[in-house]
Design an enzyme around this catalytic site. Structure first.
Site, PDB file in Angstrom:
ATOM      1  N   GLU A   1       0.834  -1.201   0.000  1.00 45.92           N
ATOM      2  CA  GLU A   1       0.000   0.000   0.000  1.00 45.92           C
ATOM      3  C   GLU A   1       0.871   1.255   0.000  1.00 45.92           C
ATOM      4  O   GLU A   1       1.923   1.313   0.634  1.00 45.92           O
ATOM      5  CB  GLU A   1      -0.945  -0.027   1.199  1.00 45.92           C
ATOM      6  CG  GLU A   1      -1.951  -1.168   1.059  1.00 45.92           C
ATOM      7  CD  GLU A   1      -3.014  -1.184   2.149  1.00 45.92           C
ATOM      8  OE1 GLU A   1      -4.132  -1.623   1.860  1.00 45.92           O
ATOM      9  OE2 GLU A   1      -2.731  -0.766   3.287  1.00 45.92           O
TER      10      GLU A   1
ATOM     11  N   CYS B   1       3.536   8.328   1.234  1.00 44.24           N
ATOM     12  CA  CYS B   1       4.073   7.321   2.149  1.00 44.24           C
ATOM     13  C   CYS B   1       4.272   6.028   1.350  1.00 44.24           C
ATOM     14  O   CYS B   1       3.318   5.466   0.804  1.00 44.24           O
ATOM     15  CB  CYS B   1       3.100   7.113   3.309  1.00 44.24           C
ATOM     16  SG  CYS B   1       3.656   5.900   4.533  1.00 44.24           S
TER      17      CYS B   1
ATOM     18  N   CYS C   1       6.339  -7.238   6.830  1.00 41.13           N
ATOM     19  CA  CYS C   1       7.420  -6.746   7.684  1.00 41.13           C
ATOM     20  C   CYS C   1       7.812  -7.856   8.645  1.00 41.13           C
ATOM     21  O   CYS C   1       6.948  -8.519   9.220  1.00 41.13           O
ATOM     22  CB  CYS C   1       6.986  -5.499   8.463  1.00 41.13           C
ATOM     23  SG  CYS C   1       8.321  -4.760   9.440  1.00 41.13           S
TER      24      CYS C   1
ATOM     25  N   CYS D   1       6.174  -5.506  15.235  1.00 37.88           N
ATOM     26  CA  CYS D   1       5.851  -4.604  16.342  1.00 37.88           C
ATOM     27  C   CYS D   1       4.405  -4.866  16.778  1.00 37.88           C
ATOM     28  O   CYS D   1       3.522  -5.079  15.941  1.00 37.88           O
ATOM     29  CB  CYS D   1       6.037  -3.148  15.929  1.00 37.88           C
ATOM     30  SG  CYS D   1       7.762  -2.732  15.575  1.00 37.88           S
TER      31      CYS D   1
ATOM     32  N   CYS E   1       1.261  -2.841  15.228  1.00 39.82           N
ATOM     33  CA  CYS E   1       1.263  -2.515  13.797  1.00 39.82           C
ATOM     34  C   CYS E   1       0.552  -3.597  12.990  1.00 39.82           C
ATOM     35  O   CYS E   1       0.907  -4.775  13.069  1.00 39.82           O
ATOM     36  CB  CYS E   1       2.699  -2.336  13.303  1.00 39.82           C
ATOM     37  SG  CYS E   1       2.804  -1.918  11.539  1.00 39.82           S
TER      38      CYS E   1
ATOM     39  N   GLY F   1       6.817  -2.320   5.860  1.00 44.87           N
ATOM     40  CA  GLY F   1       8.190  -2.786   5.863  1.00 44.87           C
ATOM     41  C   GLY F   1       9.153  -1.871   6.590  1.00 44.87           C
ATOM     42  O   GLY F   1       8.840  -0.723   6.908  1.00 44.87           O
TER      43      GLY F   1
ATOM     44  N   LEU G   1      10.093   5.059  18.207  1.00 48.61           N
ATOM     45  CA  LEU G   1      10.580   4.852  19.579  1.00 48.61           C
ATOM     46  C   LEU G   1       9.551   4.090  20.426  1.00 48.61           C
ATOM     47  O   LEU G   1       9.797   2.993  20.888  1.00 48.61           O
ATOM     48  CB  LEU G   1      10.903   6.207  20.193  1.00 48.61           C
ATOM     49  CG  LEU G   1      11.685   6.196  21.493  1.00 48.61           C
ATOM     50  CD1 LEU G   1      12.988   5.438  21.368  1.00 48.61           C
ATOM     51  CD2 LEU G   1      11.944   7.630  21.972  1.00 48.61           C
ATOM     52  N   HIS G   2       8.433   4.727  20.711  1.00 47.42           N
ATOM     53  CA  HIS G   2       7.247   4.090  21.275  1.00 47.42           C
ATOM     54  C   HIS G   2       7.347   3.613  22.718  1.00 47.42           C
ATOM     55  O   HIS G   2       6.344   3.141  23.279  1.00 47.42           O
ATOM     56  CB  HIS G   2       6.784   2.912  20.396  1.00 47.42           C
ATOM     57  CG  HIS G   2       6.606   3.260  18.962  1.00 47.42           C
ATOM     58  ND1 HIS G   2       5.896   4.359  18.547  1.00 47.42           N
ATOM     59  CD2 HIS G   2       7.085   2.670  17.820  1.00 47.42           C
ATOM     60  CE1 HIS G   2       5.918   4.416  17.213  1.00 47.42           C
ATOM     61  NE2 HIS G   2       6.637   3.422  16.772  1.00 47.42           N
TER      62      HIS G   2
ATOM     63  N   ASN H   1      -4.172   3.698  15.842  1.00 48.30           N
ATOM     64  CA  ASN H   1      -5.263   3.392  14.921  1.00 48.30           C
ATOM     65  C   ASN H   1      -5.584   1.904  15.025  1.00 48.30           C
ATOM     66  O   ASN H   1      -4.760   1.069  14.658  1.00 48.30           O
ATOM     67  CB  ASN H   1      -4.859   3.760  13.498  1.00 48.30           C
ATOM     68  CG  ASN H   1      -4.696   5.257  13.333  1.00 48.30           C
ATOM     69  OD1 ASN H   1      -5.623   6.021  13.596  1.00 48.30           O
ATOM     70  ND2 ASN H   1      -3.507   5.698  12.947  1.00 48.30           N
TER      71      ASN H   1
ATOM     72  N   CYS I   1      -1.750   5.675   9.926  1.00 48.74           N
ATOM     73  CA  CYS I   1      -0.507   5.081  10.400  1.00 48.74           C
ATOM     74  C   CYS I   1      -0.782   3.791  11.176  1.00 48.74           C
ATOM     75  O   CYS I   1      -1.628   3.755  12.067  1.00 48.74           O
ATOM     76  CB  CYS I   1       0.220   6.078  11.295  1.00 48.74           C
ATOM     77  SG  CYS I   1       1.823   5.501  11.843  1.00 48.74           S
TER      78      CYS I   1
END
Length: 364
Positions: free
Chosen positions: A91, A104, A111, A115, A118, A164, A219-220, A295, A338
């Site tokens: 996408e 984007c 990926c 994470c 995600c 990715g 970072l998160h 999201n 995102c």
């Protein structure tokens, strides 16, 4: 055997032309036709000698990946599903704003980093995208947005922030970056091209050496214990090493700050104590923060932090003098926001059987 000229950056295209007995300026001419004018038909390259056009038709093609679907959000965000073959699709998202247009781009089918928050990672991983498949997303978006005629630049910024981890596909990502920066191709400023990484420390150094562009780091979490859980690459490259890599990158970066991306997960990483812990963590890195409201996607265990919690978290960072923005959620009605990107991945990791949506359904 024909070659796809979209797989070449300027330097490698010049080398290929030399192998064909052609002068370097011919490579620049063709590069401009392909990328600045968006032309795939050699016969349409009217300032190229007919003999060279015939040679190119025999030995090469300009073959961007096909657009499977093109969805428009109520807020103007546009999401393209791009077929990259063998049942895989990625996408690409265009986000228009008053003063810029940002594209984007994805760099991998799926990926491998997984994470926790995600959607892309939950689809597993198939393979790295080729240079043609990465730069082809920009080529196709320019066509769809009508930006291949005249001097108007609809896409002013590019972020390698789609599906990715771009630094896990380093060579192909950098070749695509060089095309984005090349004045004979897209001519974007280094300050307007951003690579986003989860923190592959040794490759961050390579990026700084070979193609320094703006850098965003996912970072998160403010400590290793939490980041090990939600960003698993942290178990290999913990925060102390990541912060040192950020400092080194700033010596070569086109901007004088690193952007730290921080997704806001209700009750997980969004307390006042987490914010203060972050301040201690980044005190030696010139940076800004971009807070991202989570999201949701099907099957996720996380919830979005309440707006007041996000505001309070941002206040703590800003009171310490750190520029902090909260990302405006765009395109969530077409799952283009995102963390929501999830094209079509034939998972080779066998991590997530059963979540693949057939391409024909994705078109609807």
């Amino acid at each position: 055997m024909t070659v796809n000229l979209l797989d070449f950056d300027g330097e490698s295209l010049t080398a290929w032309f030399a192998e064909q007995g052609e002068k370097p300026f011919r490579a620049k001419q063709v590069l401009r036709w392909i990328h600045r004018s968006g032309v795939a038909d050699f016969d349409a390259m009217t300032d190229i000698a007919k003999s060279l056009r015939e040679k190119l038709k025999a030995k090469a093609v300009v073959a961007p990946p096909a657009v499977v679907s093109d969805k428009l959000s109520d807020d103007g965000t546009r999401k393209f599903l791009i077929d990259v073959g063998n049942g895989n699709a990625v996408e690409t998202v265009f986000i228009p704003e008053d003063d810029r247009g940002t594209l984007c781009i994805s760099t991998q089918a799926g990926c491998a980093l997984d994470c926790a928050f995600c959607s892309t990672g939950k689809q597993g991983f198939n393979r790295n995208l080729t240079v043609a498949e990465i730069i082809g997303q920009l080529w196709q978006a320019n066509h769809a947005l009508g930006a291949v005629h005249g001097d108007e630049r609809v896409i002013s910024n590019v972020v390698l922030m789609g599906m990715g981890e771009p630094l896990a596909n380093f060579e192909n990502s950098v070749a695509a970056l060089k095309l984005m920066l090349d004045d004979n191709a897209y001519g974007l400023s280094r300050r307007r091209v951003t690579v986003s990484t989860s923190g592959l420390v040794p490759v961050m150094d390579r990026l700084g050496d070979e193609c320094p562009v703006a850098l965003a780091v996912s970072l998160h979490a403010p400590n290793d214990k939490l980041r090990d859980q939600i960003v698993p690459i942290n178990q290999k490259y913990p925060l102390k090493e990541l912060m040192a890599a950020c400092q080194r990158y700033l010596d070569k970066a086109p901007r004088d700050f690193i952007t730290f991306e921080y997704i806001m997960l209700d009750g997980i990483n969004d307390t006042d104590a987490h914010a203060r812990e972050l301040l201690a963590l980044v005190r030696s890195v010139h940076c800004k923060f971009n807070l991202i409201p989570f999201n949701p996607f099907p099957g996720s265990p996380f919830k979005r932090s309440p707006a007041e919690r996000v505001r309070r978290f941002a206040d703590i960072l800003m009171q310490a003098g750190i520029v902090t923005t909260t990302r405006k959620t765009r395109g969530d009605d077409i799952d283009a926001a995102c963390g929501q990107l999830a094209g079509q991945v034939q998972d080779k990791t066998k991590r997530t059987a059963g979540r693949v949506i057939p391409l024909k359904e994705a078109r609807s």
